[in-house]
Design a protein around this motif. Structure first.
Motif, PDB file in Angstrom:
ATOM      1  N   GLY A  37       0.820  -1.203   0.000  1.00 37.86           N
ATOM      2  CA  GLY A  37       0.000   0.000   0.000  1.00 37.86           C
ATOM      3  C   GLY A  37       0.851   1.249   0.000  1.00 37.86           C
ATOM      4  O   GLY A  37       2.000   1.240   0.471  1.00 37.86           O
ATOM      5  N   VAL A 157      -1.741  -8.882   0.545  1.00 37.65           N
ATOM      6  CA  VAL A 157      -2.852  -8.008   0.918  1.00 37.65           C
ATOM      7  C   VAL A 157      -2.560  -6.624   0.347  1.00 37.65           C
ATOM      8  O   VAL A 157      -1.472  -6.071   0.569  1.00 37.65           O
ATOM      9  CB  VAL A 157      -2.999  -7.918   2.448  1.00 37.65           C
ATOM     10  N   HIS A 158      -3.507  -6.074  -0.384  1.00 36.05           N
ATOM     11  CA  HIS A 158      -3.338  -4.747  -0.984  1.00 36.05           C
ATOM     12  C   HIS A 158      -4.281  -3.756  -0.318  1.00 36.05           C
ATOM     13  O   HIS A 158      -5.490  -3.995  -0.255  1.00 36.05           O
ATOM     14  CB  HIS A 158      -3.621  -4.798  -2.488  1.00 36.05           C
ATOM     15  N   ARG A 160      -6.085  -0.478  -0.628  1.00 36.01           N
ATOM     16  CA  ARG A 160      -6.506   0.332  -1.775  1.00 36.01           C
ATOM     17  C   ARG A 160      -7.054   1.676  -1.317  1.00 36.01           C
ATOM     18  O   ARG A 160      -7.893   1.737  -0.398  1.00 36.01           O
ATOM     19  CB  ARG A 160      -7.572  -0.416  -2.563  1.00 36.01           C
ATOM     20  N   GLU A 185      -1.254   1.270 -10.695  1.00 37.59           N
ATOM     21  CA  GLU A 185      -2.606   0.765 -10.946  1.00 37.59           C
ATOM     22  C   GLU A 185      -2.758   0.313 -12.396  1.00 37.59           C
ATOM     23  O   GLU A 185      -3.336  -0.744 -12.670  1.00 37.59           O
ATOM     24  CB  GLU A 185      -3.637   1.858 -10.628  1.00 37.59           C
ATOM     25  N   ALA A 191      -4.901  -4.713  -7.305  1.00 31.84           N
ATOM     26  CA  ALA A 191      -6.139  -5.283  -6.775  1.00 31.84           C
ATOM     27  C   ALA A 191      -6.471  -6.618  -7.430  1.00 31.84           C
ATOM     28  O   ALA A 191      -7.124  -7.477  -6.823  1.00 31.84           O
ATOM     29  CB  ALA A 191      -7.287  -4.298  -6.963  1.00 31.84           C
ATOM     30  N   ASP A 192      -6.024  -6.807  -8.671  1.00 35.90           N
ATOM     31  CA  ASP A 192      -6.283  -8.068  -9.359  1.00 35.90           C
ATOM     32  C   ASP A 192      -5.288  -9.158  -8.975  1.00 35.90           C
ATOM     33  O   ASP A 192      -5.555 -10.337  -9.186  1.00 35.90           O
ATOM     34  CB  ASP A 192      -6.229  -7.858 -10.882  1.00 35.90           C
ATOM     35  N   ALA A 194      -3.678  -9.348  -5.833  1.00 37.55           N
ATOM     36  CA  ALA A 194      -3.611  -9.605  -4.395  1.00 37.55           C
ATOM     37  C   ALA A 194      -4.608 -10.690  -3.999  1.00 37.55           C
ATOM     38  O   ALA A 194      -5.610 -10.921  -4.689  1.00 37.55           O
ATOM     39  CB  ALA A 194      -3.899  -8.324  -3.624  1.00 37.55           C
ATOM     40  N   VAL A 197      -8.070  -7.554  -0.895  1.00 41.76           N
ATOM     41  CA  VAL A 197      -7.997  -6.114  -1.108  1.00 41.76           C
ATOM     42  C   VAL A 197      -8.783  -5.434   0.000  1.00 41.76           C
ATOM     43  O   VAL A 197      -9.929  -5.809   0.279  1.00 41.76           O
ATOM     44  CB  VAL A 197      -8.566  -5.712  -2.481  1.00 41.76           C
ATOM     45  N   ARG A 199     -10.218  -1.837   1.239  1.00 40.22           N
ATOM     46  CA  ARG A 199     -10.500  -0.444   0.896  1.00 40.22           C
ATOM     47  C   ARG A 199     -10.299   0.394   2.147  1.00 40.22           C
ATOM     48  O   ARG A 199     -10.996   0.206   3.148  1.00 40.22           O
ATOM     49  CB  ARG A 199     -11.934  -0.303   0.373  1.00 40.22           C
ATOM     50  N   TRP A 208     -13.426  -4.899   2.871  1.00 40.64           N
ATOM     51  CA  TRP A 208     -12.509  -5.776   2.152  1.00 40.64           C
ATOM     52  C   TRP A 208     -13.246  -6.760   1.284  1.00 40.64           C
ATOM     53  O   TRP A 208     -14.474  -6.928   1.388  1.00 40.64           O
ATOM     54  CB  TRP A 208     -11.568  -6.456   3.125  1.00 40.64           C
ATOM     55  N   THR A 209     -12.484  -7.420   0.425  1.00 42.55           N
ATOM     56  CA  THR A 209     -13.060  -8.384  -0.501  1.00 42.55           C
ATOM     57  C   THR A 209     -13.190  -9.761   0.103  1.00 42.55           C
ATOM     58  O   THR A 209     -13.794 -10.653  -0.514  1.00 42.55           O
ATOM     59  CB  THR A 209     -12.153  -8.513  -1.734  1.00 42.55           C
TER      60      THR A 209
END
Length: 212
Positions: A37, A157-158, A160, A185, A191-192, A194, A197, A199, A208-209
């Motif tokens: 990050g 872990v990203h 974002r 980016e 994000a693709d 990690a 992700v 936020r 998060w995702t």
């Protein structure tokens, strides 16, 4: 990409529990985690929280900041002190990270990791002693622009930030780096790439995702 709200404590616990159950992809005894990050997203904070949660689970953990692996000023500033392309591609010594951090953690490696290499304030080597990470231990590398170098992370872990949040939360004297994160980016799509992700536009209201 769908996000769900999560508290920092729950996020930390979820990442630590997932990491504790992982087996290293390379078959070796050391797990390698990235917390990626921009400085404005404060990846060090999450890395330290996850490290402490893993220690409570009985794991040895070594957090390593990429800020300790900057290249000498003569290389970083070759095209000026505020060149975003240099920040993107020349500021961080990826070769030293491979040699001093990832190499010792390959299967059959010594486990002797150098926690930092270069002090940007003095522009000299830090001369920090090597630290031995025991088998079963966990490396957490944290900092910006970590993905896209083929580092052998078992969990990435990203953090974002939207463009607006990134600008707001970046110190004025560091906003010259913003084009580097736009390029990151566009070219790396963190994000693709990690495993999770987060936020982090509002540090008090994360989303998060989940883990992919």
């Amino acid at each position: 990409m769908r996000f769900e709200a999560i508290t920092r404590d729950r996020l930390t616990d979820a990442l630590a529990a997932h990491a504790d159950a992982l087996e290293p992809d390379d078959g070796g005894p050391w797990l390698k985690i990235a917390v990626d990050g921009a400085p404005a997203a404060r990846p060090a904070d999450l890395a330290e929280s996850v490290a402490e949660a893993l220690r409570l689970r009985g794991r040895a953990v070594l957090p390593v900041p990429t800020a300790g692996f900057l290249r000498p000023a003569s290389l970083r500033y070759e095209y000026g002190k505020q060149d975003p392309d240099s920040y993107f591609g020349s500021w961080f010594d990826t070769g030293a990270l491979w040699r001093e951090v990832f190499g010792p953690l390959e299967p059959g490696g010594s486990g002797r990791v150098l926690p930092d290499l270069w002090d940007p304030a003095t522009d000299r080597a830090t001369r920090s002693p090597y630290q031995r990470l025991p088998e079963g231990g966990v490396l957490i590398l944290h900092g910006p622009l970590l993905l896209g170098h083929w580092f052998p992370f078992d969990l990435a872990v990203h953090l974002r930030l939207s463009a607006g949040a990134l600008r707001r939360r970046t110190a004025e004297d560091e906003r010259w780096t913003l084009p580097a994160f736009e390029r990151y980016e566009d070219e790396v799509a963190p994000a693709d790439n990690a495993d999770a992700v987060v936020r982090a536009d509002d540090p008090g209201h994360l989303a998060w995702t989940g883990l992919r």
